[in-house]
Design an enzyme around this catalytic site. Structure first.
Site, PDB file in Angstrom:
ATOM      1  N   HIS A 166      45.824 -40.435  64.210  1.00  0.00           N
ATOM      2  CA  HIS A 166      44.745 -41.126  64.941  1.00  0.00           C
ATOM      3  C   HIS A 166      45.328 -41.919  66.109  1.00  0.00           C
ATOM      4  O   HIS A 166      44.626 -42.717  66.726  1.00  0.00           O
ATOM      5  CB  HIS A 166      44.002 -42.094  64.017  1.00  0.00           C
TER       6      HIS A 166
ATOM      7  N   LYS B  65      36.918 -40.676  61.925  1.00  0.00           N
ATOM      8  CA  LYS B  65      35.541 -40.271  61.605  1.00  0.00           C
ATOM      9  C   LYS B  65      34.914 -39.303  62.613  1.00  0.00           C
ATOM     10  O   LYS B  65      33.695 -39.155  62.678  1.00  0.00           O
ATOM     11  CB  LYS B  65      34.601 -41.478  61.404  1.00  0.00           C
TER      12      LYS B  65
ATOM     13  N   SER C 134      29.415 -43.557  61.172  1.00  0.00           N
ATOM     14  CA  SER C 134      30.276 -42.972  60.152  1.00  0.00           C
ATOM     15  C   SER C 134      31.418 -43.931  59.807  1.00  0.00           C
ATOM     16  O   SER C 134      31.773 -44.112  58.632  1.00  0.00           O
ATOM     17  CB  SER C 134      30.832 -41.638  60.666  1.00  0.00           C
TER      18      SER C 134
HETATM   19  P1  A3P Z   1      29.539 -38.701  58.327  1.00  0.00           P
HETATM   20  O1  A3P Z   1      30.061 -40.009  57.803  1.00  0.00           O
HETATM   21  O2  A3P Z   1      28.663 -38.866  59.526  1.00  0.00           O
HETATM   22  O3  A3P Z   1      28.904 -37.857  57.272  1.00  0.00           O
HETATM   23  P2  A3P Z   1      36.926 -37.666  59.393  1.00  0.00           P
HETATM   24  O4  A3P Z   1      37.377 -36.463  58.652  1.00  0.00           O
HETATM   25  O5  A3P Z   1      37.460 -37.749  60.779  1.00  0.00           O
HETATM   26  O6  A3P Z   1      37.151 -38.909  58.601  1.00  0.00           O
HETATM   27  O7  A3P Z   1      35.363 -37.519  59.636  1.00  0.00           O
HETATM   28  C1  A3P Z   1      34.453 -37.648  58.584  1.00  0.00           C
HETATM   29  C2  A3P Z   1      33.087 -37.292  59.095  1.00  0.00           C
HETATM   30  O8  A3P Z   1      33.040 -35.864  59.315  1.00  0.00           O
HETATM   31  C3  A3P Z   1      31.984 -37.609  58.082  1.00  0.00           C
HETATM   32  O9  A3P Z   1      30.818 -37.865  58.852  1.00  0.00           O
HETATM   33  C4  A3P Z   1      31.907 -36.282  57.329  1.00  0.00           C
HETATM   34  O10 A3P Z   1      30.715 -36.103  56.604  1.00  0.00           O
HETATM   35  C5  A3P Z   1      32.007 -35.310  58.502  1.00  0.00           C
HETATM   36  N1  A3P Z   1      32.377 -33.971  58.068  1.00  0.00           N
HETATM   37  C6  A3P Z   1      33.466 -33.592  57.385  1.00  0.00           C
HETATM   38  N2  A3P Z   1      33.423 -32.273  57.122  1.00  0.00           N
HETATM   39  C7  A3P Z   1      32.276 -31.818  57.657  1.00  0.00           C
HETATM   40  C8  A3P Z   1      31.643 -30.524  57.694  1.00  0.00           C
HETATM   41  N3  A3P Z   1      32.184 -29.481  57.118  1.00  0.00           N
HETATM   42  N4  A3P Z   1      30.459 -30.418  58.347  1.00  0.00           N
HETATM   43  C9  A3P Z   1      29.890 -31.504  58.943  1.00  0.00           C
HETATM   44  N5  A3P Z   1      30.435 -32.744  58.914  1.00  0.00           N
HETATM   45  C10 A3P Z   1      31.614 -32.888  58.281  1.00  0.00           C
END
Ligand code: A3P
Length: 313
Positions: free
Chosen positions: A127, A65, A157
């Site tokens: 991860h 996340k 998140s």
């Molecule tokens: P939130 O849950 O705070 O919205 P991962 O890919 O490591 O699982 O992380 C997911 C998190 O990154 C989520 O956060 C998601 O919304 C955010 N995220 C993914 N793409 C993004 C983007 N282009 N801009 C901003 N946040 C992004």
């Protein structure tokens, strides 16, 4: 670097295996070499540790996340965005950038998926904490792109992700989850050791590019520039602008290849994968008392590292 962009033949087979994911049940958490783990990420351990990296492999490593998908998509566009249009329209990001330690029933393991990748370079998501990354990545001097996110937003998140993802343990309510996060009892936890482990490794291994989610939200153009410098890419400015447009939160949320809508373990009615993408959403979750307790605990946990985060921008 030249990009070889032949389409992966294994894709339809993988898609068939997706039916298995519908039946998946929430796993138990257990201690695995000091890391909180579930069997979906340890069932292929021997193959994983024997994984043979190639010198041009690029590893995207994060605590869950922290922006894994965002950086994976940026890398995918930088290398293959122009040359393989069918990849962009028909192959979800989690197959373009396989999840190395994954071992879900009915699907090829992450190691198998990486071994079948027809691309050069291979983009590989993990991860795993720094000490559990397969040795051959270090032996081959592979480039590692690490993304870290401040603990408070990362915890929020992760909480919503665990609520909606059946392949993760039950998170309980927010208060319970926050305590588990502080105790390091989330999959791949503790967060504290994960982010500082890669930070320390960077002092002796120069092929790590350490990025912050907060910097990306603040100025994605600058971060793409820095990433290109690290990778030795001389991507033209118009191309970089195109990449930054595609990786905007709203664009990725609308894009079925990047928003995880095709993964049957996730229930978007509970919470979408592309949820908010903000810095500071923790303020909508932490009570004053939780915040004070968290800060106190954080100071102790992070007292031996020079690593600093921003919790607002
Ligand atoms: P939130 O849950 O705070 O919205 P991962 O890919 O490591 O699982 O992380 C997911 C998190 O990154 C989520 O956060 C998601 O919304 C955010 N995220 C993914 N793409 C993004 C983007 N282009 N801009 C901003 N946040 C992004």
């Amino acid at each position: 670097m030249e990009a070889d962009h032949r389409k992966g033949k294994c894709v339809p087979d993988i898609m068939e295996g997706m039916d298995f994911l519908q039946k998946i049940s929430r796993p138990e958490l257990f201690d695995f070499e000091g890391i909180s783990m579930v069997h979906y990420f340890t069932d292929n351990w021997v193959d994983l540790q024997n994984f043979q990296a190639r010198p041009d492999d690029i590893v995207v490593s994060t605590f869950p996340k922290a922006g894994t998908t965002w950086v994976s998509y940026i890398l995918d566009l930088l290398y293959f965005g122009n040359t393989a249009p069918e990849r962009q329209t028909s192959l979800p990001i989690y197959f373009r950038v396989p999840f190395l330690e994954s071992a879900f029933p009915g699907l090829p393991s992450g190691v198998e998926q990486v071994n079948k990748l027809p691309t050069t370079p291979r983009l590989i998501k993990t991860h795993l904490p720094v000490q559990l990354l397969p040795e051959s990545f270090w032996e081959q001097n592979c480039r590692v792109v690490y993304v870290a996110r401040n603990a408070k937003d990362n915890a929020v998140s992760y909480f919503h992700f665990d609520r909606m993802n059946k392949a993760q343990p039950e998170p309980g309510d927010w208060n319970t989850f926050l305590q588990t996060f502080m105790d390091g009892k989330n999959v791949f936890g503790p967060w504290y050791d994960h982010v500082s482990g890669y930070w320390e490794k960077k002092q002796t291994y120069s092929n790590i590019h350490y990025m912050f989610f907060e910097d990306m939200v603040e100025d994605i153009g600058r971060e793409v520039d820095r990433l290109c410098s690290f990778l030795g890419l001389s991507t033209p400015i118009e191309e970089k602008e195109r990449v930054t447009k595609y990786v905007h939160f709203d664009a990725m949320k609308q894009n079925n290849m990047t928003n995880y809508s095709s993964l049957p373990v996730m229930d978007f009615k509970i919470s979408p994968f592309m949820r908010k993408g903000k810095v500071g959403d923790w303020k909508n979750h932490f009570t004053v008392a939780q915040n004070e307790q968290f800060d106190e605990h954080y100071k102790q946990k992070m007292k031996n590292t020079t690593l600093q985060f921003r919790t607002e921008i």
